[in-house]
Design an enzyme around this catalytic site. Sequence first.
Site, PDB file in Angstrom:
ATOM      1  N   PRO A 111     -16.230  10.096 -15.574  1.00  0.00           N
ATOM      2  CA  PRO A 111     -16.350   9.395 -14.298  1.00  0.00           C
ATOM      3  C   PRO A 111     -15.124   8.530 -13.985  1.00  0.00           C
ATOM      4  O   PRO A 111     -14.368   8.210 -14.903  1.00  0.00           O
ATOM      5  CB  PRO A 111     -17.583   8.497 -14.490  1.00  0.00           C
ATOM      6  CG  PRO A 111     -18.218   8.910 -15.755  1.00  0.00           C
ATOM      7  CD  PRO A 111     -17.221   9.678 -16.553  1.00  0.00           C
ATOM      8  N   GLY A 113     -12.588   5.506 -13.350  1.00  0.00           N
ATOM      9  CA  GLY A 113     -12.439   4.151 -13.872  1.00  0.00           C
ATOM     10  C   GLY A 113     -12.846   3.971 -15.318  1.00  0.00           C
ATOM     11  O   GLY A 113     -13.066   2.853 -15.777  1.00  0.00           O
ATOM     12  N   THR A 114     -12.951   5.069 -16.074  1.00  0.00           N
ATOM     13  CA  THR A 114     -13.391   4.927 -17.464  1.00  0.00           C
ATOM     14  C   THR A 114     -12.211   4.827 -18.440  1.00  0.00           C
ATOM     15  O   THR A 114     -12.427   4.721 -19.639  1.00  0.00           O
ATOM     16  CB  THR A 114     -14.287   6.110 -17.873  1.00  0.00           C
ATOM     17  OG1 THR A 114     -13.714   7.303 -17.356  1.00  0.00           O
ATOM     18  CG2 THR A 114     -15.684   5.952 -17.345  1.00  0.00           C
ATOM     19  N   GLY A 115     -10.992   4.896 -17.913  1.00  0.00           N
ATOM     20  CA  GLY A 115      -9.838   4.676 -18.794  1.00  0.00           C
ATOM     21  C   GLY A 115      -9.063   5.928 -19.134  1.00  0.00           C
ATOM     22  O   GLY A 115      -8.328   5.942 -20.126  1.00  0.00           O
ATOM     23  N   LYS A 116      -9.160   6.978 -18.297  1.00  0.00           N
ATOM     24  CA  LYS A 116      -8.446   8.220 -18.612  1.00  0.00           C
ATOM     25  C   LYS A 116      -6.929   7.995 -18.519  1.00  0.00           C
ATOM     26  O   LYS A 116      -6.179   8.431 -19.392  1.00  0.00           O
ATOM     27  CB  LYS A 116      -8.900   9.339 -17.661  1.00  0.00           C
ATOM     28  CG  LYS A 116     -10.375   9.678 -17.840  1.00  0.00           C
ATOM     29  CD  LYS A 116     -10.811  10.836 -16.991  1.00  0.00           C
ATOM     30  CE  LYS A 116     -10.884  10.483 -15.524  1.00  0.00           C
ATOM     31  NZ  LYS A 116     -11.876   9.443 -15.204  1.00  0.00           N
ATOM     32  N   HIS A 336     -39.989  -7.616   1.833  1.00  0.00           N
ATOM     33  CA  HIS A 336     -39.562  -6.356   1.208  1.00  0.00           C
ATOM     34  C   HIS A 336     -39.127  -6.599  -0.246  1.00  0.00           C
ATOM     35  O   HIS A 336     -39.600  -5.930  -1.165  1.00  0.00           O
ATOM     36  CB  HIS A 336     -38.403  -5.781   2.040  1.00  0.00           C
ATOM     37  CG  HIS A 336     -37.943  -4.449   1.590  1.00  0.00           C
ATOM     38  ND1 HIS A 336     -38.304  -3.288   2.226  1.00  0.00           N
ATOM     39  CD2 HIS A 336     -37.145  -4.070   0.565  1.00  0.00           C
ATOM     40  CE1 HIS A 336     -37.756  -2.266   1.607  1.00  0.00           C
ATOM     41  NE2 HIS A 336     -37.036  -2.715   0.590  1.00  0.00           N
ATOM     42  N   GLU A 337     -38.253  -7.573  -0.436  1.00  0.00           N
ATOM     43  CA  GLU A 337     -37.744  -7.824  -1.794  1.00  0.00           C
ATOM     44  C   GLU A 337     -38.855  -8.351  -2.698  1.00  0.00           C
ATOM     45  O   GLU A 337     -38.877  -8.045  -3.899  1.00  0.00           O
ATOM     46  CB  GLU A 337     -36.561  -8.801  -1.763  1.00  0.00           C
ATOM     47  CG  GLU A 337     -35.343  -8.307  -0.999  1.00  0.00           C
ATOM     48  CD  GLU A 337     -34.876  -6.914  -1.391  1.00  0.00           C
ATOM     49  OE1 GLU A 337     -35.080  -6.519  -2.550  1.00  0.00           O
ATOM     50  OE2 GLU A 337     -34.338  -6.199  -0.523  1.00  0.00           O
ATOM     51  N   HIS A 340     -40.716  -5.392  -4.115  1.00  0.00           N
ATOM     52  CA  HIS A 340     -40.015  -4.754  -5.248  1.00  0.00           C
ATOM     53  C   HIS A 340     -40.148  -5.615  -6.502  1.00  0.00           C
ATOM     54  O   HIS A 340     -40.447  -5.110  -7.587  1.00  0.00           O
ATOM     55  CB  HIS A 340     -38.521  -4.630  -4.948  1.00  0.00           C
ATOM     56  CG  HIS A 340     -38.167  -3.542  -3.988  1.00  0.00           C
ATOM     57  ND1 HIS A 340     -38.616  -2.260  -4.118  1.00  0.00           N
ATOM     58  CD2 HIS A 340     -37.368  -3.546  -2.885  1.00  0.00           C
ATOM     59  CE1 HIS A 340     -38.117  -1.518  -3.143  1.00  0.00           C
ATOM     60  NE2 HIS A 340     -37.360  -2.279  -2.375  1.00  0.00           N
TER      61      HIS A 340
HETATM   62  P1  ATP Z   1      -9.742   7.637 -12.192  1.00  0.00           P
HETATM   63  O1  ATP Z   1     -10.561   8.793 -12.660  1.00  0.00           O
HETATM   64  O2  ATP Z   1     -10.334   6.979 -10.992  1.00  0.00           O
HETATM   65  O3  ATP Z   1      -8.283   7.935 -12.079  1.00  0.00           O
HETATM   66  P2  ATP Z   1      -9.401   6.484 -14.806  1.00  0.00           P
HETATM   67  O4  ATP Z   1     -10.490   6.989 -15.673  1.00  0.00           O
HETATM   68  O5  ATP Z   1      -8.057   7.106 -14.950  1.00  0.00           O
HETATM   69  O6  ATP Z   1      -9.880   6.476 -13.303  1.00  0.00           O
HETATM   70  P3  ATP Z   1      -8.040   4.066 -15.397  1.00  0.00           P
HETATM   71  O7  ATP Z   1      -7.067   4.201 -14.263  1.00  0.00           O
HETATM   72  O8  ATP Z   1      -7.543   4.354 -16.744  1.00  0.00           O
HETATM   73  O9  ATP Z   1      -9.329   4.931 -15.075  1.00  0.00           O
HETATM   74  O10 ATP Z   1      -8.695   2.623 -15.387  1.00  0.00           O
HETATM   75  C1  ATP Z   1      -8.562   1.726 -14.298  1.00  0.00           C
HETATM   76  C2  ATP Z   1      -8.522   0.301 -14.831  1.00  0.00           C
HETATM   77  O11 ATP Z   1      -9.800  -0.032 -15.389  1.00  0.00           O
HETATM   78  C3  ATP Z   1      -7.544   0.118 -15.959  1.00  0.00           C
HETATM   79  O12 ATP Z   1      -6.299  -0.281 -15.476  1.00  0.00           O
HETATM   80  C4  ATP Z   1      -8.175  -0.964 -16.806  1.00  0.00           C
HETATM   81  O13 ATP Z   1      -7.856  -2.237 -16.291  1.00  0.00           O
HETATM   82  C5  ATP Z   1      -9.649  -0.756 -16.591  1.00  0.00           C
HETATM   83  N1  ATP Z   1     -10.255   0.059 -17.664  1.00  0.00           N
HETATM   84  C6  ATP Z   1     -10.888   1.243 -17.512  1.00  0.00           C
HETATM   85  N2  ATP Z   1     -11.360   1.702 -18.678  1.00  0.00           N
HETATM   86  C7  ATP Z   1     -11.004   0.793 -19.613  1.00  0.00           C
HETATM   87  C8  ATP Z   1     -11.190   0.711 -21.017  1.00  0.00           C
HETATM   88  N3  ATP Z   1     -11.847   1.662 -21.700  1.00  0.00           N
HETATM   89  N4  ATP Z   1     -10.680  -0.371 -21.656  1.00  0.00           N
HETATM   90  C9  ATP Z   1     -10.028  -1.327 -20.979  1.00  0.00           C
HETATM   91  N5  ATP Z   1      -9.827  -1.304 -19.657  1.00  0.00           N
HETATM   92  C10 ATP Z   1     -10.302  -0.271 -18.971  1.00  0.00           C
END
Ligand code: ATP
Length: 530
Positions: A111, A113-116, A336-337, A340
């Site tokens: 997904p 933003g997971t750090g790829k 509503h809230e 829930h």
């Molecule tokens: P996309 O698929 O949207 O390109 P991505 O998986 O490549 O996202 P990154 O660009 O590596 O994600 O992460 C974005 C930012 O989120 C990083 O610059 C960092 O600050 C933070 N981040 C994400 N994952 C981690 C992690 N595992 N450890 C530390 N920081 C993280």
Amino acid sequence: MKRPLWQELLAGSGLALAVFLLLRGVDLLPLVLVAAVAWLLLRVVPLSGLGRRFAVVSPGEGGHASVTFDDVGGQDAAKKEMLEALDFLRHDDRVRQLGIRPLRGILLTGPPGTGKTLLAKAAAHYTNSVFIAASGSEFIEMYAGVGAQRVRELFRRARDEGRARGKNAVVFIDEIEVVAGRRGRHQSHLEYDQTLNQLLVEMDGISPEDDVRVLVIGATNRSDLIDEALLRPGRFDRVVKVELPDREGRRRILELHTRQKPLDESVDLDAVARETFGFSGAHLESLANEAAILAMRVGLSRIPQWAFLEAIDKVAMGEKLDRRPEPAERRRIAVHESGHALLSELLSPGSVARVTITSRGEALGYVRNAPRADQYLHTQDELERDLAICLAGALAEELLLGSRSTGAANDLEQALAIAHEMVRAGMSPLGVVDVDELPRATAQRAKSRIIAGAEARARRLLADRRPLLQAIAQELLVREAMTGDELRARIASAEAGASGARAEAAAAQAAGATGAEVARATFAAGEGAG
Ligand code: ATP
């Protein structure tokens, strides 16, 4: 801007030639048209990217290339797999000696933003390579052949930079599914196919004899779209899954992103990690940042725990909105809230962390659930419970205000999604079925039956506690928000009052009280629920 001499000479000679031809009576119109088209092609194509420079960072130059695997929080499995693969590059001589085919590519899937990207940068650092980054969308243009040309340029650049610095090169292609999508899928497929073919050619060309060893790292959120040709052994030899972090991973990422921030003693990152199920590393980085901003706004020099908790809401739901709904609408949101929140506590005690009618992002109000253990499976009971909680907002509106509103549209969408999941998992009266093969009407009927069952259960529970529901809504209207503990205390005292009154009614009946006295006691039991 001064032009180079050769351009001045060319322009001068061209003009002289044109005057000469005109004097000789030659028709210059076709020539002018051809020149105009040539000029356009030369100007527009390079501007749109043929000559685009890809981002290059080399280890030791500071900036992003100094990212190491220690800067990536969690992701232990992904890191381990990558380290194993990268060791091939680090121990080049042994790899050659044993005649091992060089590793050409690693595909990171997971997904957003997971750090790829972080992992790819860390890989470059670990292997002492220059890091050259491009995004899949940079290769795609409407001009045929431009994508393939850019792929060639990317690899040429990687080799040149590596050679110039005496290092290997990591070529990182983000959103690789844009270039590496299945062939023949796109409308302008010739251009896409040529680009992918060129990528395959470049990868196949990587050899152990090269002076600069190139490793391609691709990243994608949509591995299902990748052409199989790219996943063949010898191309992307390793496919590494980069998942959303678990609780321990979230705590480690929070620690990394608060390293440089002054934290108050009250801060408990473990508690924050528990409350952020489903957050990616990027969400957590943003959370730490927002907490610091909140602390700064109120003039604190250290970040307190409450700022982190407030930042969770902000990152999950969006910025607080200034918009203040009309009184009637506020009342509806509160009802509503309350629906829930009350049902959530009744069916899953301790599940509410906070309920509020403050508008944030798209939400007019919301219930934030308390932390629970990370969960990857759901039982039928849990799904039925979630379904009832989903529907409780609209039912509370119906019960106290006489009608529903469009505010429940999202809940209903979610309820339908849960019901769909249940049919798919064989939890409907249809038994085990292939949902995709079911006639739409049959699938719809099965979902409606599941939803109707959950609705009846939720309605009964709320109707039995109508005064309590009303009281919670009233309190929300006055105070805007309640914590889970406040809500639970109110429910507990109401339920205790109700059971006391019910016991009194039963005792009165046993003692032979008149019908009217029993009725009065029973009524009091209902009122006691408020
Ligand atoms: P996309 O698929 O949207 O390109 P991505 O998986 O490549 O996202 P990154 O660009 O590596 O994600 O992460 C974005 C930012 O989120 C990083 O610059 C960092 O600050 C933070 N981040 C994400 N994952 C981690 C992690 N595992 N450890 C530390 N920081 C993280």
